[in-house]
Design a protein around this motif. Structure first.
Motif, PDB file in Angstrom:
ATOM      1  N   SER A  12      16.607   1.416 -33.100  1.00  0.00           N
ATOM      2  CA  SER A  12      15.623   2.084 -33.949  1.00  0.00           C
ATOM      3  C   SER A  12      14.831   1.134 -34.834  1.00  0.00           C
ATOM      4  O   SER A  12      13.834   1.534 -35.424  1.00  0.00           O
ATOM      5  N   GLU A  32      11.336  -0.392 -38.809  1.00  0.00           N
ATOM      6  CA  GLU A  32      11.564   0.597 -37.770  1.00  0.00           C
ATOM      7  C   GLU A  32      10.371   0.640 -36.826  1.00  0.00           C
ATOM      8  O   GLU A  32       9.250   0.253 -37.182  1.00  0.00           O
ATOM      9  N   PHE A  33      10.615   1.112 -35.621  1.00  0.00           N
ATOM     10  CA  PHE A  33       9.531   1.280 -34.662  1.00  0.00           C
ATOM     11  C   PHE A  33       9.644   2.665 -34.021  1.00  0.00           C
ATOM     12  O   PHE A  33      10.634   3.370 -34.188  1.00  0.00           O
ATOM     13  N   THR A  34       8.642   3.038 -33.273  1.00  0.00           N
ATOM     14  CA  THR A  34       8.499   4.405 -32.779  1.00  0.00           C
ATOM     15  C   THR A  34       9.464   4.705 -31.636  1.00  0.00           C
ATOM     16  O   THR A  34       9.654   3.896 -30.725  1.00  0.00           O
ATOM     17  N   GLN A  35      10.073   5.881 -31.718  1.00  0.00           N
ATOM     18  CA  GLN A  35      10.887   6.398 -30.623  1.00  0.00           C
ATOM     19  C   GLN A  35      10.033   7.397 -29.830  1.00  0.00           C
ATOM     20  O   GLN A  35       9.417   8.291 -30.408  1.00  0.00           O
ATOM     21  N   HIS A  36       9.992   7.238 -28.533  1.00  0.00           N
ATOM     22  CA  HIS A  36       9.185   8.119 -27.681  1.00  0.00           C
ATOM     23  C   HIS A  36      10.106   8.997 -26.845  1.00  0.00           C
ATOM     24  O   HIS A  36      11.028   8.499 -26.191  1.00  0.00           O
ATOM     25  N   HIS A  45      10.696   3.114 -25.493  1.00  0.00           N
ATOM     26  CA  HIS A  45      10.136   2.271 -26.550  1.00  0.00           C
ATOM     27  C   HIS A  45       8.917   1.539 -25.996  1.00  0.00           C
ATOM     28  O   HIS A  45       8.840   1.284 -24.782  1.00  0.00           O
ATOM     29  N   GLU A  49       5.492  -3.148 -29.196  1.00  0.00           N
ATOM     30  CA  GLU A  49       5.838  -2.826 -30.575  1.00  0.00           C
ATOM     31  C   GLU A  49       7.167  -3.475 -30.954  1.00  0.00           C
ATOM     32  O   GLU A  49       7.339  -3.956 -32.083  1.00  0.00           O
TER      33      GLU A  49
END
Length: 494
Positions: A12, A32-36, A45, A49
């Motif tokens: 995450s 944090e980075f985006t969860q798809h 992911h 990113e």
């Protein structure tokens, strides 16, 4: 001052930590980075990113102490395992989103593989056939991205777990490697011969041209100029193996559990691979020089993620840190049991069709009971792993070393000690995953002493001792087992 820079690329967030010569954290940055979630059961992911956030936090950590490149003696990398990236060798651009270890889109494919190749794959790789591992993710990408298989067979595409991807980007495409610990999580690597298995590759129709070179966990594999000067990349280990190393579990028989998004318990089994009769995984812990150390591993798919569900799904807490105080409002779980099988069940069940349930609710049940049942579910699952390990190793667990975010939860660790009927030891520095990568890198460049010297640096924060007797624990675990069987039965009724 001189430092080791550890890149800790998780499920995450991307994190970077600087460690000094005593193994102490002197700087930390996290993003944090985006969860798809494009479809139910799918988790992705954006590889770019991941790379951009990892580079950003690394530069932040270095800037925090004003370090110049000469002060960074090496970089160690630890990463979420099994997550799969394919990219163009010429452009360095990913051809699709990374498919995350939690993703279940290949469950049906794995059922077919298990029927035809299951025994062979387990014998050679130490893994059970499951969508959790990288192989089926690679196969899905090759078969579902237009033209990708032809490009892969032509040698234009590279595969890697996240360590490979980061090293490729750090070295600007000069180095395509992975270490033995990460390779052992792909379901394509022969863990006794220490090489990619040509028969499995042929049977699963995966071109060998995709694969990275396999290297040791503690050696200089290349250098990066991303920080204004040349810094060697010298340590690589999957996150759970890195935590085992960071916990200084250097001797056979020592074990640790990491409480993260999932829970992962590893037992150092020494220089020989141990076969499991209880659906544990045989895996490689690390390779240093010419010596490879093996481990038995148990995997819980949903650990801390269950607390995240209380926050984001049920919205009964505003932040994960609130779960302990909420759970403490009741003396026990009130007969409520929560099996968080959102993505199936891992060790020792390996039931990818099981589904989560909360059972034992009455009119008197409150959100505090659900919170307590959630924390207890994490401990129950880890206790199941410990039981399987005792059966396979023939050794009685005398101590469990713990780390990860949820290891700061005193209520849960006390319950864990009760269930195990053994001490649970929390280190003063719970950043053991990143520390493991730093120690491996530091050993490679002479920044840290040998293993004996590292063991002398241990400094526990707290030891939790059992407070419940075996009779009470047995009753609790029997109820938990009943709940687990209900969660597995649900898929048969669906």
């Amino acid at each position: 001052m001189s430092y080791i820079l550890a890149l800790d690329q998780g499920t995450s967030s991307s994190r970077a930590l600087l460690f000094d010569s005593k193994g102490e954290v002197v700087a930390l940055a996290q993003k944090e980075f985006t969860q798809h979630y494009p479809k139910p059961g799918w988790v992705e992911h954006d590889p770019m990113e991941i790379w951009e956030t990892q580079l950003e936090v690394a530069r932040q950590a270095v800037a925090e102490v004003g370090a110049n490149p000469d002060q960074i003696k090496a970089i160690g990398i630890t990463n979420q395992r099994e997550t799969t990236v394919l990219w163009d060798r010429k452009t360095g651009e990913p051809v699709f989103n990374a498919i995350v270890w939690q993703d279940r889109r290949t469950s049906d494919l794995c059922k077919s593989w298990k029927t035809h190749y299951g025994a062979e794959i387990t014998s050679k790789t130490g893994l059970v056939v499951d969508a959790y591992f990288s192989a089926s993710k690679v196969a899905w990408l090759l078969d579902n991205v237009d033209g990708l298989r032809a490009r892969a067979e032509a040698g234009e595409i590279a595969f890697g777990t996240i360590d490979s991807w980061l090293i490729w980007k750090l070295t600007e495409g000069r180095v395509h490697v992975t270490d033995t610990s990460n390779a052992s999580r792909t379901m394509l690597f022969n863990i006794e011969r220490l090489e990619w298995d040509s028969e499995i590759l042929r049977e699963l129709n995966i071109p060998s041209s995709l694969l990275p070179k396999v290297v040791g966990s503690s050696e200089v594999v290349g250098a990066t100029n991303r920080f204004g000067g040349s810094i060697p990349v010298a340590g690589i280990a999957g996150d759970q193996q890195s935590a085992l190393f960071g916990q200084r579990c250097f001797k056979a028989g020592m074990s640790k559990n990491t409480y993260g998004t999932g829970c992962f318990m590893l037992l150092n089994t020494g220089k020989e691979r141990r076969y499991s009769n209880n659906q544990l995984l045989s895996t490689i812990a690390w390779t240093i020089g010419k010596e490879t150390t093996y481990a038995l591993e148990g995997s819980v798919f949903i650990g801390g993620a269950a607390v995240g569900w209380l926050r984001d799904g049920l919205e009964i807490i505003d932040g994960s840190s609130e779960v302990e105080s909420l759970a403490e409002q009741v003396e026990d779980n009130g007969g409520v049991y929560f099996v968080p099988a959102f993505n199936g069940l891992g060790t020792p069940h390996w039931d990818q069709d099981a589904r989560g349930l909360i059972i034992g609710l009455t009119r008197g049940s409150t959100k505090a009971h659900i919170a307590r049942a959630t924390l207890e579910s994490i401990a129950f699952q880890v206790a199941d792993l410990a039981t399987a390990m005792e059966k396979d190793s023939g050794l009685e667990l005398t101590q469990l070393r713990v780390d990860g975010g949820a290891a700061n939860n005193n209520l849960m660790l006390q319950f864990q000690s009760d269930l195990l009927q053994a001490p649970v030891v929390r280190p003063r520095n719970t950043e053991t995953t990143a520390l493991g990568a730093a120690l491996l890198a530091g050993l490679a460049v002479g920044f840290y002493p040998d293993l004996a010297g590292l063991s002398a640096q241990e400094n526990p924060d707290r030891v939790f001792e059992p407070a419940k007797d075996r009779t009470e624990v047995t009753a609790l675990r029997n109820q938990w087992n009943r709940a687990v069987e209900r969660s597995k039965a649900w898929s048969m009724e669906d």
